[in-house]
Design a protein around this motif. Structure first.
Motif, mmCIF file in Angstrom:
data_model
loop_
_atom_site.group_PDB
_atom_site.id
_atom_site.type_symbol
_atom_site.label_atom_id
_atom_site.label_comp_id
_atom_site.label_asym_id
_atom_site.label_seq_id
_atom_site.Cartn_x
_atom_site.Cartn_y
_atom_site.Cartn_z
ATOM 1 N N ALA F 62 0.836 -1.202 0.000
ATOM 2 C CA ALA F 62 0.000 0.000 0.000
ATOM 3 C C ALA F 62 0.877 1.261 0.000
ATOM 4 O O ALA F 62 0.610 2.211 -0.739
ATOM 5 C CB ALA F 62 -0.923 -0.008 1.214
ATOM 6 N N ILE F 63 1.927 1.244 0.810
ATOM 7 C CA ILE F 63 2.818 2.411 0.895
ATOM 8 C C ILE F 63 3.568 2.607 -0.419
ATOM 9 O O ILE F 63 3.692 3.733 -0.920
ATOM 10 C CB ILE F 63 3.789 2.256 2.081
ATOM 11 N N ILE F 64 4.042 1.520 -1.021
ATOM 12 C CA ILE F 64 4.742 1.615 -2.315
ATOM 13 C C ILE F 64 3.843 2.305 -3.339
ATOM 14 O O ILE F 64 4.253 3.255 -4.013
ATOM 15 C CB ILE F 64 5.118 0.207 -2.851
ATOM 16 N N ILE F 65 2.602 1.846 -3.438
ATOM 17 C CA ILE F 65 1.694 2.376 -4.456
ATOM 18 C C ILE F 65 1.263 3.795 -4.106
ATOM 19 O O ILE F 65 1.181 4.667 -4.977
ATOM 20 C CB ILE F 65 0.465 1.449 -4.599
ATOM 21 N N LYS F 66 1.067 4.052 -2.819
ATOM 22 C CA LYS F 66 0.666 5.407 -2.398
ATOM 23 C C LYS F 66 1.771 6.417 -2.707
ATOM 24 O O LYS F 66 1.492 7.530 -3.160
ATOM 25 C CB LYS F 66 0.304 5.410 -0.917
ATOM 26 N N GLU F 67 3.026 6.018 -2.494
ATOM 27 C CA GLU F 67 4.150 6.898 -2.849
ATOM 28 C C GLU F 67 4.086 7.266 -4.334
ATOM 29 O O GLU F 67 4.261 8.426 -4.706
ATOM 30 C CB GLU F 67 5.486 6.195 -2.590
ATOM 31 N N GLN F 68 3.818 6.247 -5.165
ATOM 32 C CA GLN F 68 3.802 6.483 -6.616
ATOM 33 C C GLN F 68 2.647 7.388 -7.011
ATOM 34 O O GLN F 68 2.815 8.326 -7.799
ATOM 35 C CB GLN F 68 3.689 5.145 -7.355
ATOM 36 N N ARG F 69 1.470 7.126 -6.442
ATOM 37 C CA ARG F 69 0.293 7.924 -6.788
ATOM 38 C C ARG F 69 0.449 9.361 -6.326
ATOM 39 O O ARG F 69 0.113 10.302 -7.051
ATOM 40 C CB ARG F 69 -0.955 7.288 -6.182
ATOM 41 N N ALA F 70 0.969 9.528 -5.103
ATOM 42 C CA ALA F 70 1.150 10.885 -4.576
ATOM 43 C C ALA F 70 2.168 11.645 -5.425
ATOM 44 O O ALA F 70 2.027 12.848 -5.655
ATOM 45 C CB ALA F 70 1.607 10.824 -3.119
ATOM 46 N N GLU F 71 3.195 10.931 -5.912
ATOM 47 C CA GLU F 71 4.195 11.570 -6.772
ATOM 48 C C GLU F 71 3.550 12.000 -8.089
ATOM 49 O O GLU F 71 3.845 13.086 -8.612
ATOM 50 C CB GLU F 71 5.362 10.614 -7.043
ATOM 51 N N LEU F 72 2.637 11.174 -8.613
ATOM 52 C CA LEU F 72 1.930 11.536 -9.849
ATOM 53 C C LEU F 72 1.044 12.755 -9.616
ATOM 54 O O LEU F 72 0.918 13.616 -10.499
ATOM 55 C CB LEU F 72 1.094 10.354 -10.351
ATOM 56 N N VAL F 73 0.432 12.843 -8.444
ATOM 57 C CA VAL F 73 -0.371 14.023 -8.117
ATOM 58 C C VAL F 73 0.517 15.263 -8.189
ATOM 59 O O VAL F 73 0.171 16.251 -8.849
ATOM 60 C CB VAL F 73 -0.987 13.918 -6.705
ATOM 61 N N LYS F 74 1.675 15.194 -7.524
ATOM 62 C CA LYS F 74 2.609 16.320 -7.554
ATOM 63 C C LYS F 74 2.967 16.694 -8.996
ATOM 64 O O LYS F 74 2.897 17.863 -9.387
ATOM 65 C CB LYS F 74 3.891 15.955 -6.805
ATOM 66 N N HIS F 75 3.312 15.684 -9.782
ATOM 67 C CA HIS F 75 3.741 15.952 -11.153
ATOM 68 C C HIS F 75 2.639 16.639 -11.962
ATOM 69 O O HIS F 75 2.880 17.661 -12.617
ATOM 70 C CB HIS F 75 4.159 14.649 -11.843
ATOM 71 N N HIS F 76 1.429 16.092 -11.894
ATOM 72 C CA HIS F 76 0.329 16.678 -12.675
ATOM 73 C C HIS F 76 0.038 18.108 -12.221
ATOM 74 O O HIS F 76 -0.261 18.979 -13.049
ATOM 75 C CB HIS F 76 -0.930 15.809 -12.554
ATOM 76 N N LEU F 77 0.143 18.360 -10.915
ATOM 77 C CA LEU F 77 -0.098 19.721 -10.411
ATOM 78 C C LEU F 77 1.017 20.670 -10.846
ATOM 79 O O LEU F 77 0.759 21.805 -11.261
ATOM 80 C CB LEU F 77 -0.219 19.711 -8.879
ATOM 81 N N TRP F 78 2.259 20.201 -10.770
ATOM 82 C CA TRP F 78 3.396 21.040 -11.185
ATOM 83 C C TRP F 78 3.257 21.441 -12.662
ATOM 84 O O TRP F 78 3.475 22.593 -13.024
ATOM 85 C CB TRP F 78 4.704 20.283 -10.974
ATOM 86 N N VAL F 79 2.900 20.459 -13.507
ATOM 87 C CA VAL F 79 2.759 20.738 -14.941
ATOM 88 C C VAL F 79 1.655 21.770 -15.162
ATOM 89 O O VAL F 79 1.806 22.722 -15.938
ATOM 90 C CB VAL F 79 2.442 19.439 -15.720
ATOM 91 N N LEU F 80 0.549 21.582 -14.448
ATOM 92 C CA LEU F 80 -0.577 22.512 -14.583
ATOM 93 C C LEU F 80 -0.137 23.923 -14.183
ATOM 94 O O LEU F 80 -0.402 24.900 -14.898
ATOM 95 C CB LEU F 80 -1.726 22.038 -13.693
ATOM 96 N N TRP F 81 0.557 24.028 -13.060
ATOM 97 C CA TRP F 81 0.993 25.324 -12.534
ATOM 98 C C TRP F 81 1.945 26.030 -13.509
ATOM 99 O O TRP F 81 1.743 27.195 -13.854
ATOM 100 C CB TRP F 81 1.688 25.116 -11.178
ATOM 101 N N THR F 82 2.935 25.301 -13.985
ATOM 102 C CA THR F 82 3.964 25.915 -14.837
ATOM 103 C C THR F 82 3.519 26.096 -16.283
ATOM 104 O O THR F 82 3.762 27.149 -16.880
ATOM 105 C CB THR F 82 5.253 25.052 -14.827
ATOM 106 N N ASP F 83 2.839 25.088 -16.830
ATOM 107 C CA ASP F 83 2.593 25.093 -18.275
ATOM 108 C C ASP F 83 1.248 25.670 -18.668
ATOM 109 O O ASP F 83 1.124 26.300 -19.723
ATOM 110 C CB ASP F 83 2.700 23.658 -18.830
ATOM 111 N N TYR F 84 0.227 25.450 -17.855
ATOM 112 C CA TYR F 84 -1.092 25.954 -18.249
ATOM 113 C C TYR F 84 -1.320 27.406 -17.833
ATOM 114 O O TYR F 84 -1.738 28.246 -18.646
ATOM 115 C CB TYR F 84 -2.225 25.092 -17.674
ATOM 116 N N PHE F 85 -1.070 27.715 -16.562
ATOM 117 C CA PHE F 85 -1.437 29.038 -16.050
ATOM 118 C C PHE F 85 -0.504 30.131 -16.557
ATOM 119 O O PHE F 85 0.710 29.935 -16.634
ATOM 120 C CB PHE F 85 -1.502 29.024 -14.523
ATOM 121 N N LYS F 86 -1.099 31.254 -16.920
ATOM 122 C CA LYS F 86 -0.389 32.390 -17.494
ATOM 123 C C LYS F 86 -0.491 33.599 -16.548
ATOM 124 O O LYS F 86 -1.360 33.613 -15.670
ATOM 125 C CB LYS F 86 -0.994 32.738 -18.860
ATOM 126 N N PRO F 87 0.371 34.600 -16.738
ATOM 127 C CA PRO F 87 0.354 35.777 -15.858
ATOM 128 C C PRO F 87 -1.031 36.407 -15.676
ATOM 129 O O PRO F 87 -1.391 36.805 -14.567
ATOM 130 C CB PRO F 87 1.323 36.737 -16.561
#
Lengths: 141, 141, 141, 141, 141, 141
Positions: F62-87
């Motif tokens: 459970a911890i192995i998979i949760k680490e991976q999923r939480a990391e994917l959450v971070k990645h998708h949010l980071w991409v959204l923040w940097t690439d989608y949102f504009k000034p």
């Protein structure tokens, strides 16, 4: 590691752009033992923390992350060995192959064993590699 | 970047093992802007080489590798922003969010544009981040 | 390539399940040069197809995939070198380090150069490694 | 497992280089059930070792690696199913879909369950796939 | 796709936490065809942009990203097919295997061909899958 | 989350292909907070299941998979923040940086802590982001 020597500094401070690119033959990019060393410092830090905890869930997370970091150490060292070092470097440093073999095997040991001493040995081997790397950089100038 | 300052040196030279691990709250490991900077140097070197070549296959390989390196720059900066920096750092450096936003956007620019000037701007922004990082490290002592 | 020699055959045919697992000391898993060889065959096949096409988009895709396959060849060889081979193997096969160094460098060459002959050299080096691997397996019985 | 059958042997021994590349329509590369089988052997070996150990940290590492290997089994089987097999193969082997579905589900089972018997079932299903793969190769000649 | 139906909404709105977890048997996590669909929309958007550009470097980047997105479509569909769908679903939807086979093959087509029509066919197949997925969700209530 | 609003629906239902591609400036592809949300739902489901089990091997997985999923959450949010949102989005939503910082930090918290409440806080923050995302989409029409 001779910590007064800073490969990045030399690389970026003292070389013009042409020379920076000159040492980068695609697809290698820029080489720096610091990449392996930073991951090894992480392995060291994790092992140090594991010594202080007997919580099973915590240890599970520590082992998961240590496996990843140790694998990154291996990868960065392998790339350095294969892509950066050239036959003339081997002539000047005949222990190069053996040193990288022991260093990457030691990175594997930091997966097997969870103590800081095992991680420190890895750091020491990376420092030996970093010194040879620095010597080849200095010789290239 | 104040290249006379070497985070690894401070981190490893002047901090005992306990403190090394103290700043490493799993799963973060050890932080260092050098990771982003080394990949950005690679992007810079690739862009410099692309300026000298019109061979289509060569440019294809350069673009493939530049995409990967620029993505690694983004990843290392994102991790630093989210995992290392704390609210008190933001108070002391209120431009932190904006700086990371511009730096990661600039990493994206180095994918779009293939010139060294675009990569140099990325290196300059990483240097700004590295200075703030160094200041927070110095303040922590 | 010496296609009459087949390491997997040796592995599957001559070792019972117990022995297969016996040589697997975590975290290594099961070793087999076939993993590197299959990826190298893919590199060879891609290079052969590239010789027949001048379509830019097609060559782009071929280069993307060839980069990935060649990288996998490097990875599988690095793992074999570091994790499978032991000091006693090195005594019996003193050219081991040099052979792996040339093979992984040749894998890098198959990224630089897009011709089948460069890929064939990689396959030949992997076959040399596979023969040493088979010899160590036979000696372990 | 039917270890007398060896697909790689067929592939290497009986097909000239041209035919090897001929069946490789970008972006597929070269196909071989051995890739899934080697990873499944690793899963089997890990499960066998887990039966002998009750050390929590050791089991954690074994589970981490088994998850990765089982995922690689799934990936290699999925690629084989989607990219290699064609409608005419399905006509000749109408159980193809069901076989791959059960095999990839069984790979998932080897994540859930940590015993060698579960891994052996996976190996048996991969052998069934390898026989069909070999039959289609033979028919293609 | 029946876009008035929103799996996430049903999943999150109408099921208590227990039921959310009930359908998640580790290591599967939560399933949603939207993951494949979002990546397929990206493939579609890239193909649409490629139609408007003959710039070689631009097309190179478009192809690199399209390869990655199409691969993610395949991966999300494979996971859905193997991990979410159960034998009883197959009885109710006997075309399930064939539909996933054609959808993942179509994802491969969007790598080969760079036009929007090929990507649209992929979106249509994912919509067929999403409808079956929605039907199984509704039946589970 | 305003679950009556469905970004995918708006994106696909109400925008012609040109506009779909228009908002996709390579290498971004198509943006959708649903990607982060689906992974966060998986983290939530895993945490809920962990509350019901004290089996060490199960918790490890459970911890192995949760680490991976939480990391994917971070990645998708980071991409959204940097690439989608504009000034201009930042002007209209001045809390954007802080919101993404807290959301990605909360994703890290779901690695540290294994309870559903921690995962629920992550879902709530993603819902706040999804509402801002929806507002910018509506404003773009």
């Amino acid at each position: 590691m001779n910590i007064h020597f800073n490969p990045i500094k030399c690389l970026f401070r003292q070389l013009p752009a042409q020379m920076v690119s000159a040492h980068c033959d695609l697809p290698c990019g820029v080489y720096d033992p610091a990449q392996a060393r930073i991951e090894a410092l992480s392995v060291f830090a994790i092992a140090t923390k594991m010594a202080d905890s007997s919580d099973t869930d915590y240890r599970t997370r520590a082992i998961i992350i240590k496996e990843q970091r140790a694998e990154l150490v291996k990868h960065h060292l392998w790339v350095l060995w294969t892509d950066y070092f050239k036959p003339q470097h081997l002539e000047q440093h005949p222990n190069l192959h053996d040193l990288f073999w022991r260093a990457t095997k030691q990175a594997g040991e930091t997966k097997h064993l969870h103590d800081a001493a095992t991680a420190q040995k890895l750091l020491d081997l990376i420092d030996e590699i970093a010194e040879i790397f620095a010597a080849t950089k200095a010789a290239a100038k």
